[in-house]
Write a protein that holds these residues in place. Structure first.
Motif, PDB file in Angstrom:
ATOM      1  N   ASP A  26      -8.214  -0.083  -3.241  1.00  0.00           N
ATOM      2  CA  ASP A  26      -7.464   1.275  -2.311  1.00  0.00           C
ATOM      3  C   ASP A  26      -6.054   0.780  -0.590  1.00  0.00           C
ATOM      4  O   ASP A  26      -6.800  -0.848  -0.750  1.00  0.00           O
ATOM      5  CB  ASP A  26      -7.404   2.706  -2.223  1.00  0.00           C
ATOM      6  CG  ASP A  26      -8.744   2.355  -0.500  1.00  0.00           C
ATOM      7  OD1 ASP A  26      -8.569   1.638  -0.512  1.00  0.00           O
ATOM      8  OD2 ASP A  26      -9.508   3.951  -0.936  1.00  0.00           O
ATOM      9  N   SER A  27      -5.617   1.504  -0.711  1.00  0.00           N
ATOM     10  CA  SER A  27      -4.712   0.697   0.549  1.00  0.00           C
ATOM     11  C   SER A  27      -5.373   0.290   1.946  1.00  0.00           C
ATOM     12  O   SER A  27      -5.095  -0.449   2.931  1.00  0.00           O
ATOM     13  CB  SER A  27      -3.482   2.127   0.885  1.00  0.00           C
ATOM     14  OG  SER A  27      -2.752   2.211  -0.131  1.00  0.00           O
ATOM     15  N   PHE A  28      -6.862   0.597   1.915  1.00  0.00           N
ATOM     16  CA  PHE A  28      -7.385   0.914   2.873  1.00  0.00           C
ATOM     17  C   PHE A  28      -8.174  -0.865   3.142  1.00  0.00           C
ATOM     18  O   PHE A  28      -8.280  -1.057   4.200  1.00  0.00           O
ATOM     19  CB  PHE A  28      -8.805   2.142   3.682  1.00  0.00           C
ATOM     20  CG  PHE A  28      -7.549   3.566   3.177  1.00  0.00           C
ATOM     21  CD1 PHE A  28      -6.965   3.419   4.645  1.00  0.00           C
ATOM     22  CD2 PHE A  28      -7.291   4.476   2.351  1.00  0.00           C
ATOM     23  CE1 PHE A  28      -5.703   5.058   5.183  1.00  0.00           C
ATOM     24  CE2 PHE A  28      -6.905   5.422   2.951  1.00  0.00           C
ATOM     25  CZ  PHE A  28      -6.868   5.426   4.185  1.00  0.00           C
ATOM     26  N   ASP A  53      -4.211   3.127  -5.744  1.00  0.00           N
ATOM     27  CA  ASP A  53      -4.522   4.076  -4.681  1.00  0.00           C
ATOM     28  C   ASP A  53      -4.301   5.596  -6.441  1.00  0.00           C
ATOM     29  O   ASP A  53      -3.679   5.136  -7.287  1.00  0.00           O
ATOM     30  CB  ASP A  53      -3.191   4.750  -3.471  1.00  0.00           C
ATOM     31  CG  ASP A  53      -3.893   3.659  -3.171  1.00  0.00           C
ATOM     32  OD1 ASP A  53      -4.301   3.329  -2.771  1.00  0.00           O
ATOM     33  OD2 ASP A  53      -2.443   3.145  -2.201  1.00  0.00           O
ATOM     34  N   TYR A  54      -4.916   6.961  -5.465  1.00  0.00           N
ATOM     35  CA  TYR A  54      -4.595   7.609  -6.389  1.00  0.00           C
ATOM     36  C   TYR A  54      -2.302   7.881  -6.633  1.00  0.00           C
ATOM     37  O   TYR A  54      -2.509   8.946  -7.966  1.00  0.00           O
ATOM     38  CB  TYR A  54      -5.295   8.980  -6.240  1.00  0.00           C
ATOM     39  CG  TYR A  54      -6.654   8.620  -6.387  1.00  0.00           C
ATOM     40  CD1 TYR A  54      -7.029   8.616  -7.965  1.00  0.00           C
ATOM     41  CD2 TYR A  54      -7.669   8.809  -5.766  1.00  0.00           C
ATOM     42  CE1 TYR A  54      -8.379   8.861  -8.049  1.00  0.00           C
ATOM     43  CE2 TYR A  54      -9.302   8.649  -5.704  1.00  0.00           C
ATOM     44  CZ  TYR A  54      -9.694   8.682  -6.921  1.00  0.00           C
ATOM     45  OH  TYR A  54     -10.552   8.464  -7.881  1.00  0.00           O
ATOM     46  N   GLY A  55      -2.148   8.047  -5.015  1.00  0.00           N
ATOM     47  CA  GLY A  55      -1.005   8.479  -6.138  1.00  0.00           C
ATOM     48  C   GLY A  55       0.061   7.212  -5.744  1.00  0.00           C
ATOM     49  O   GLY A  55      -0.316   6.376  -6.512  1.00  0.00           O
ATOM     50  N   SER A  56       1.380   7.683  -6.034  1.00  0.00           N
ATOM     51  CA  SER A  56       2.042   7.109  -6.679  1.00  0.00           C
ATOM     52  C   SER A  56       2.995   5.834  -6.062  1.00  0.00           C
ATOM     53  O   SER A  56       4.220   5.456  -5.791  1.00  0.00           O
ATOM     54  CB  SER A  56       3.482   7.682  -7.301  1.00  0.00           C
ATOM     55  OG  SER A  56       3.914   8.791  -6.739  1.00  0.00           O
ATOM     56  N   LYS A  57       2.667   6.260  -4.504  1.00  0.00           N
ATOM     57  CA  LYS A  57       3.521   5.799  -3.142  1.00  0.00           C
ATOM     58  C   LYS A  57       4.272   4.386  -3.461  1.00  0.00           C
ATOM     59  O   LYS A  57       5.094   3.669  -3.131  1.00  0.00           O
ATOM     60  CB  LYS A  57       3.030   6.179  -1.892  1.00  0.00           C
ATOM     61  CG  LYS A  57       3.530   7.881  -1.800  1.00  0.00           C
ATOM     62  CD  LYS A  57       2.837   8.166  -0.303  1.00  0.00           C
ATOM     63  CE  LYS A  57       3.185   9.534   0.377  1.00  0.00           C
ATOM     64  NZ  LYS A  57       2.489   9.638   1.597  1.00  0.00           N
ATOM     65  N   ALA A  58       2.598   3.536  -3.424  1.00  0.00           N
ATOM     66  CA  ALA A  58       2.399   2.087  -3.768  1.00  0.00           C
ATOM     67  C   ALA A  58       3.450   1.395  -4.702  1.00  0.00           C
ATOM     68  O   ALA A  58       4.170   0.977  -4.943  1.00  0.00           O
ATOM     69  CB  ALA A  58       1.276   1.274  -3.569  1.00  0.00           C
ATOM     70  N   GLY A  91       1.070  -1.097   0.010  1.00  0.00           N
ATOM     71  CA  GLY A  91      -0.250   0.089  -0.040  1.00  0.00           C
ATOM     72  C   GLY A  91       0.524   1.220  -0.043  1.00  0.00           C
ATOM     73  O   GLY A  91       1.782   0.768   0.054  1.00  0.00           O
ATOM     74  N   PHE A  92       0.033   2.244   0.531  1.00  0.00           N
ATOM     75  CA  PHE A  92       1.056   3.476   0.495  1.00  0.00           C
ATOM     76  C   PHE A  92       2.086   3.656   1.542  1.00  0.00           C
ATOM     77  O   PHE A  92       2.823   4.958   1.442  1.00  0.00           O
ATOM     78  CB  PHE A  92      -0.027   4.910   0.711  1.00  0.00           C
ATOM     79  CG  PHE A  92      -0.949   5.061   1.423  1.00  0.00           C
ATOM     80  CD1 PHE A  92      -0.319   5.347   3.033  1.00  0.00           C
ATOM     81  CD2 PHE A  92      -2.188   4.530   1.944  1.00  0.00           C
ATOM     82  CE1 PHE A  92      -1.036   5.314   4.140  1.00  0.00           C
ATOM     83  CE2 PHE A  92      -2.905   4.231   2.759  1.00  0.00           C
ATOM     84  CZ  PHE A  92      -2.131   4.604   4.023  1.00  0.00           C
TER      85      PHE A  92
END
Length: 256
Positions: free
Chosen positions: A192-194, A161-166, A131-132
């Motif tokens: 998503d991560s949750f 996820d919308y972000g790029s961390k994962a 995840g993130f």
């Protein structure tokens, strides 16, 4: 040393066979630990464990029965320099699950609650969630060990996820996998991560995975204290063994 915590050797057969096989694959020693209240229980537990080991042709297994409280589990694992902990679990013990998770919070090693009705594990298929959180990268070393020493097929399930961390964590992870020429694949999750861990457990159950690598909660909020952290609910519901890895705050500078 890989360690198996048991409460009843007569119902721990699949756990002990799984732990013993994994220790041999990883070229680690294997120990069986139990906590008892008095000398009589200690003597009986040692006799029962040694009888089981003898009847099932286990070799070079350390029997570690402690006349102590299981609340000292993390301390005992540190003394033993354990590298992985497997905990025998029965649904009748679910009222104690929050306590056991609390006992495991200080562990620097991964830990797994092995239910009595789980099948013996052969570690052929391993699912890793990403995840993130930056700490998810810590799963890399354990997934790599399965791939290198157990020839496991590794599936990395990346959060949607919308972000790029994962994605960045996955890219770092596969760099290590490539160095060891491991058999792996990456799949984008629907969640998503949750909600990633819940999807991973359902996927693992439907597709015959042996184990799922998840991260424990970073911190406990009020809801976690009252109702239990996410891993509490996952362990209760999962029909697949979960290898839980505590976030290591000392390795990262955590920020919002």
């Amino acid at each position: 040393m890989n360690v198996a915590l048991i409460n009843n050797s007569s119902t721990a057969s699949n756990l002990l066979k799984s732990g013993y096989r994994l220790a041999r694959n990883l070229k680690k020693d294997f120990g069986i630990i139990a906590f008892v209240e008095n000398k009589v229980e200690k003597k009986n537990q040692i006799e029962n464990i040694e009888k089981y080991l003898s009847l099932n042709d286990f070799e070079d297994v350390q029997v570690l029965v402690r006349q102590n409280s299981v609340s000292n589990l993390a301390v005992e694992c540190e003394i033993l320099e354990a590298s992985l902990l497997m905990i025998q679990w029965d649904d009748s013990m679910n009222k104690q699950l929050k306590k056991y998770l609390k006992y495991c919070r200080d562990l620097r090693i991964p830990y797994l609650f092995f239910k009595n009705d789980f099948s013996e594990m052969n570690f052929q298929k391993v699912l890793v969630t990403v995840g993130f959180l930056i700490e998810d990268y810590e799963k890399t070393q354990f997934a790599s060990a399965f791939g290198r020493f157990c020839n496991s097929q590794i599936l990395v399930l990346q959060a949607n996820d919308y972000g790029s961390k994962a994605g960045r964590t996955v890219n770092k992870m596969i760099q290590i996998f490539n160095k060891f020429n491991l058999n792996y694949s990456v799949e984008k999750a629907k969640s998503d991560s949750f909600k990633l861990d819940k999807e991973a457990i359902q996927k693992a159950d439907s597709n015959g995975f042996d184990v799922v690598l998840i991260s424990a909660s970073r911190d406990y909020g009020l809801d976690d204290i009252i109702f239990g952290p996410k891993e509490y609910h996952l362990v209760k519901k999962s029909r697949v063994p979960l290898l839980i890895i505590n976030p290591r705050g000392d390795l990262y500078t955590l920020c919002d």
